[in-house]
Scaffold this active site. Structure first.
Site, PDB file in Angstrom:
ATOM      1  N   LYS A   1      -0.250 -12.589  13.518  1.00 44.58           N
ATOM      2  CA  LYS A   1      -0.031 -13.165  12.331  1.00 44.58           C
ATOM      3  C   LYS A   1       0.715 -12.310  11.476  1.00 44.58           C
ATOM      4  O   LYS A   1       0.310 -11.495  10.823  1.00 44.58           O
ATOM      5  CB  LYS A   1      -1.376 -13.384  11.428  1.00 44.58           C
ATOM      6  CG  LYS A   1      -1.347 -14.654  10.716  1.00 44.58           C
ATOM      7  CD  LYS A   1      -0.366 -14.640   9.549  1.00 44.58           C
ATOM      8  CE  LYS A   1      -1.191 -13.840   8.459  1.00 44.58           C
ATOM      9  NZ  LYS A   1      -0.417 -13.653   7.206  1.00 44.58           N
TER      10      LYS A   1
ATOM     11  N   GLY B   1      -1.357  -3.271   6.324  1.00 40.87           N
ATOM     12  CA  GLY B   1      -1.242  -3.623   4.828  1.00 40.87           C
ATOM     13  C   GLY B   1      -1.576  -2.916   3.816  1.00 40.87           C
ATOM     14  O   GLY B   1      -1.974  -1.564   3.976  1.00 40.87           O
ATOM     15  N   SER B   2      -2.223  -3.506   2.767  1.00 45.03           N
ATOM     16  CA  SER B   2      -2.541  -2.955   1.684  1.00 45.03           C
ATOM     17  C   SER B   2      -4.007  -2.481   1.811  1.00 45.03           C
ATOM     18  O   SER B   2      -4.819  -2.891   2.853  1.00 45.03           O
ATOM     19  CB  SER B   2      -2.587  -3.628   0.221  1.00 45.03           C
ATOM     20  OG  SER B   2      -3.501  -4.746   0.225  1.00 45.03           O
ATOM     21  N   THR B   3      -4.641  -1.311   0.879  1.00 42.90           N
ATOM     22  CA  THR B   3      -5.895  -0.645   1.091  1.00 42.90           C
ATOM     23  C   THR B   3      -6.826  -1.825   0.833  1.00 42.90           C
ATOM     24  O   THR B   3      -7.927  -1.871   1.318  1.00 42.90           O
ATOM     25  CB  THR B   3      -5.931   0.518   0.459  1.00 42.90           C
ATOM     26  OG1 THR B   3      -5.019   1.386   1.018  1.00 42.90           O
ATOM     27  CG2 THR B   3      -7.497   1.063   0.465  1.00 42.90           C
TER      28      THR B   3
ATOM     29  N   VAL C   1      -6.732  -5.172   0.916  1.00 39.09           N
ATOM     30  CA  VAL C   1      -7.104  -6.092   1.957  1.00 39.09           C
ATOM     31  C   VAL C   1      -7.670  -5.627   3.194  1.00 39.09           C
ATOM     32  O   VAL C   1      -8.489  -6.021   3.968  1.00 39.09           O
ATOM     33  CB  VAL C   1      -5.678  -6.836   2.321  1.00 39.09           C
ATOM     34  CG1 VAL C   1      -5.893  -7.967   3.466  1.00 39.09           C
ATOM     35  CG2 VAL C   1      -5.216  -7.631   1.119  1.00 39.09           C
ATOM     36  N   GLY C   2      -7.248  -4.158   3.523  1.00 35.44           N
ATOM     37  CA  GLY C   2      -7.886  -3.589   4.678  1.00 35.44           C
ATOM     38  C   GLY C   2      -9.357  -3.538   4.436  1.00 35.44           C
ATOM     39  O   GLY C   2      -9.962  -3.670   5.508  1.00 35.44           O
TER      40      GLY C   2
ATOM     41  N   GLU D   1      -4.060   0.155   9.400  1.00 35.24           N
ATOM     42  CA  GLU D   1      -2.892   1.253   8.817  1.00 35.24           C
ATOM     43  C   GLU D   1      -2.772   0.758   7.426  1.00 35.24           C
ATOM     44  O   GLU D   1      -2.134  -0.310   7.236  1.00 35.24           O
ATOM     45  CB  GLU D   1      -1.621   1.374   9.720  1.00 35.24           C
ATOM     46  CG  GLU D   1      -0.820   2.554   9.665  1.00 35.24           C
ATOM     47  CD  GLU D   1       0.057   2.284   8.084  1.00 35.24           C
ATOM     48  OE1 GLU D   1      -0.117   3.125   7.339  1.00 35.24           O
ATOM     49  OE2 GLU D   1       1.044   1.640   8.184  1.00 35.24           O
TER      50      GLU D   1
ATOM     51  N   CYS E   1       4.747   2.413   3.250  1.00 31.41           N
ATOM     52  CA  CYS E   1       3.700   3.067   3.100  1.00 31.41           C
ATOM     53  C   CYS E   1       3.838   4.709   3.292  1.00 31.41           C
ATOM     54  O   CYS E   1       2.844   5.601   2.727  1.00 31.41           O
ATOM     55  CB  CYS E   1       2.722   2.740   4.164  1.00 31.41           C
ATOM     56  SG  CYS E   1       3.312   3.072   5.880  1.00 31.41           S
TER      57      CYS E   1
ATOM     58  N   GLU F   1      -0.760   3.220  -5.203  1.00 31.13           N
ATOM     59  CA  GLU F   1       0.557   3.071  -4.733  1.00 31.13           C
ATOM     60  C   GLU F   1       1.308   2.089  -5.406  1.00 31.13           C
ATOM     61  O   GLU F   1       0.752   0.934  -5.721  1.00 31.13           O
ATOM     62  CB  GLU F   1       0.348   2.705  -3.287  1.00 31.13           C
ATOM     63  CG  GLU F   1       1.347   2.381  -2.540  1.00 31.13           C
ATOM     64  CD  GLU F   1       0.970   1.842  -0.935  1.00 31.13           C
ATOM     65  OE1 GLU F   1       1.474   2.471   0.056  1.00 31.13           O
ATOM     66  OE2 GLU F   1       0.027   1.029  -0.555  1.00 31.13           O
TER      67      GLU F   1
END
Length: 498
Positions: free
Chosen positions: A182, A234-236, A238-239, A256, A290, A390
Site C-alpha cells: 500500500k 512513516g511518521s512515529t 502512525v507507527g 522505520e 527521515c 521532526e
C-alpha cells in the site's frame, strides 16, 4: 516546463496479476505539488479490495510456486526486476517528480538506487542460511532453518516511494514471502509501475499485489488476519498505531519511523567538507527525509564562523520547478506539510531562536506550487520544538555546545535515534561519539551515504528492526528448530515391559 505539457495518467491497482479498479468504483486524484495540475488518477481501495489482495497473496504463498523455488531461481527474477527498473528509469523518475515534487536529478538517483537494492536482494536469495548442530550427542543431529514468515503487508510513505518499497519488497521476496503493498496516496505511481514490472519479469501472479488509497486502506491491511508481518515506514505517530494494532493480533511488525538527526562539528573539522554536508543534509529532498540533518551541533568556538558560512551557502541553493535540471530543492509535497513547516518556524520564532535566513514561502514566477525558502535558525536550545521534533522541511537548527560530552548529551536529548554524524580529525573523538550516541547509523566525516549491504534503522521512537544488509532477512523469516534421532532411541521414560 509548462502545465499544458503535463498530462494525467490513470493507473489501476494490481491484484492477483490483474489490473483492477476498486470494488465500489471510487477514485482519487493526485495533483503535482509544483504545478497544481492533476497528474494521476487511482482507485480508492476499500476493505473488500484489501481482502482480495491478501487472499491472492495467501494463495500464492500457501499453494503457489514462489516459496518453493530455489534461491537461485528467485535470484534470477529479482535481477530481472532491476534490469526493468533501469529500462524504465526516465518514466519512473518523471512520475516521482510530478507526484512528490522532488527535483528530477534526485529522482533519477533514487531510481538507480532502487535498482541496486533489487540486485543486492537477489544475492541474498542464494544466501539465506541456517545452522547445523552435531555436538549435542551421538544420537542427535539438530538443524536450525529459516523459513519465510508468510504474507507481508508493506506500507510506504511519499518521500521516497520507489526507494523505500525497494528497501522492503525484494528482501521479503528473496526468502519466499508474498506481499500486499500500500503506497502513500500522494505518490502511488511508481509502486504500481513496479508491480507491473514484477509480472513482466516473471514473478508469479499473486506474489505481489498493490492496493491504492488513503489511511483506511492502510488500516484494513494492518488489521487483516491474513497478514503475518507489517513492514511500515512513516511518521512515529502512525507507527505507534500500526504497532498497537499488530500487537493486539500478536502480529510481527517492522517500523522505520522519524528522526531528528544531529551533525556534530568540532573545531578541528574540515569545515568546507562539513559545510557542504550540512547544506546537503538539510535541503536534500526539501528536508522531507527521515535522515535529514536538521540539527547541527557546533562547538561554541567556531559557532559564529560556521553559521555565517551556512547562511551564505544556503543562499546559493536553487529552489524551483523540479523538472528543471538545475533545481536542488523542489516543491513541498502538499498543503498539510507546508502548514506544518510554517507552524514550526513560528514556534522557533516564539521560543526566541534567531532566524538568520528564510522562514517564509517562496513564490515562483509561474505562480504555481508550494515552495519554501531554505531556512536557518541559530540561538537554538535543546528544549525548543525546532530542536526536538521532526519538521520534515528545509529548516535547520544550529545549536552551540561546549565540549564533546555536552554534544553527545544534546544529540541524545530527543526521543529519536535514527542517525547522527560527527566532523573531526580526531579518531578518539569520532569513536567516543560513535559509541555514545544512541542512533542506528553514525557517519564520521560524511553524511547520508547509504549502501544496500549496510543495515538501516533506528533506536527509540525511530523504529523497530533493521532494513538492508543481510540483517534484513531476519524480519521476513521464522526460525525453526528440527531435531533428528540418530540410531535407536535408547533413553526411555518408562521401563520396557517384561
Amino acid at each position: 516546463m509548462t502545465t499544458h505539457q503535463i498530462t494525467a495518467v490513470e493507473r489501476l491497482m494490481v491484484i492477483d496479476g490483474k489490473d483492477v479498479g476498486s470494488a465500489v468504483d471510487e477514485w482519487f486524484e493526485r495533483e503535482s505539488p509544483a504545478h497544481d495540475v492533476v497528474v494521476g488518477r487511482y482507485p480508492q481501495a476499500r476493505a473488500a479490495d484489501v481482502d482480495n489482495a491478501v487472499r491472492a497473496a495467501r494463495r500464492a504463498f500457501d499453494e503457489g510456486p514462489w516459496p518453493r523455488m530455489s534461491g537461485a531461481e528467485r535470484a534470477q527474477l529479482l535481477y530481472r526486476v532491476a534490469e526493468l527498473i533501469r529500462r524504465d528509469a526516465e518514466q519512473l523518475a518523471r512520475t516521482e517528480v510530478l507526484e512528490s515534487g522532488k527535483p528530477i536529478s534526485q529522482a533519477r538517483d533514487e531510481i538507480e538506487g532502487s535498482a541496486g537494492l533489487w540486485e543486492y536482494a537477489a544475492t541474498l536469495a542464494r544466501h539465506s542460511y541456517g545452522d547445523a548442530h552435531n555436538q549435542l550427542g551421538e544420537d542427535v543431529l539438530a538443524l536450525v532453518v529459516q523459513e519465510p514468515v508468510g504474507v507481508v503487508g508493506v506500507i510506504t510513505p511519499w518521500n521516497f516511494p520507489l526507494l523505500i518499497a525497494s528497501q522492503k519488497l525484494p528482501f521479503a521476496l528473496a526468502v519466499g514471502c508474498t506481499a500486499v503493498v500500500k503506497p502513500s496516496e500522494l505518490t502511488p505511481g511508481t509502486t504500481v509501475h513496479l508491480t507491473r514490472l514484477l509480472l513482466e519479469a516473471g514473478i508469479p501472479e499473486g506474489v505481489v499485489n498493490t492496493v491504492t488509497g488513503a489511511g483506511e486502506t492502510g488500516s484494513a491491511l494492518t488489521s487483516h488476519p491474513g497478514i503475518d508481518l507489517i513492514s511500515f515506514t512513516g511518521s512515529t505517530a502512525v507507527g505507534r498505531l500500526v504497532a498497537r494494532t499488530a500487537g493486539e493480533q500478536l502480529k510481527r511488525v517492522e517500523l522505520e519511523l522519524g528522526g531528528k538527526n544531529p551533525q556534530i562539528v568540532l573545531p578541528d573539522a574540515d569545515l568546507d567538507a562539513a559545510l557542504d554536508a550540512i547544506v546537503f543534509g538539510i535541503y536534500f529532498n526539501a528536508g522531507e527525509c527521515c535522515n535529514s540533518g536538521s540539527r547541527v551541533l557546533v562547538h561554541r568556538v567556531i559557532a559564529e564562523e560556521l553559521q555565517t558560512a551556512v547562511v551564505e551557502r544556503s543562499r546559493q541553493v536553487p529552489v524551483g520547478d523540479p523538472l528543471d535540471e538545475t533545481t536542488k530543492v523542489g516543491a513541498i509535497v502538499n498543503q498539510q506539510q507546508l502548514d506544518t513547516i510554517e507552524r514550526y518556524v513560528g514556534e522557533g520564532n516564539a521560543d526566541g531562536a534567531q532566524l538568520l535566513l528564510g522562514g517564509d514561502r517562496l513564490s515562483l514566477p509561474t505562480g504555481t506550487g508550494r515552495f519554501y525558502q531554505p531556512t536557518v535558525f541559530t540561538g537554538v536550545t535543546p528544549e525548543m520544538s525546532i530542536a526536538r521534533e521532526e519538521i520534515f522541511g528545509p529548516v535547520l537548527s544550529l545549536i552551540a555546545f561546549d565540549d564533546l560530552d555536552d554534544a553527545i548529551r544534546i544529540a541524545n536529548s530527543t526521543m529519536y535515534g535514527l542517525s547522527a554524524g560527527i566532523w573531526t580529525r580526531n579518531i578518539d573523538a569520532a569513536l567516543t561519539a560513535a559509541r555514545g550516541i544512541r542512533a542506528g547509523t553514525v557517519w564520521v566525516n560524511r553524511w547520508m551515504d547509504g549502501y544496500p549491504e549496510l543495515p538501516f534503522g533506528g533506536y527509540g521512537a525511530s523504529g523497530l528492526g533493521r532494513e538492508l544488509g543481510r540483517q534484513a532477512l531476519t524480519a521476513f523469516t521464522e526460525t525453526k528448530t528440527i531435531q533428528l534421532q540418530v540410531g535407536p532411541r535408547t533413553a526411555r521414560w518408562l521401563p520396557e515391559e517384561a
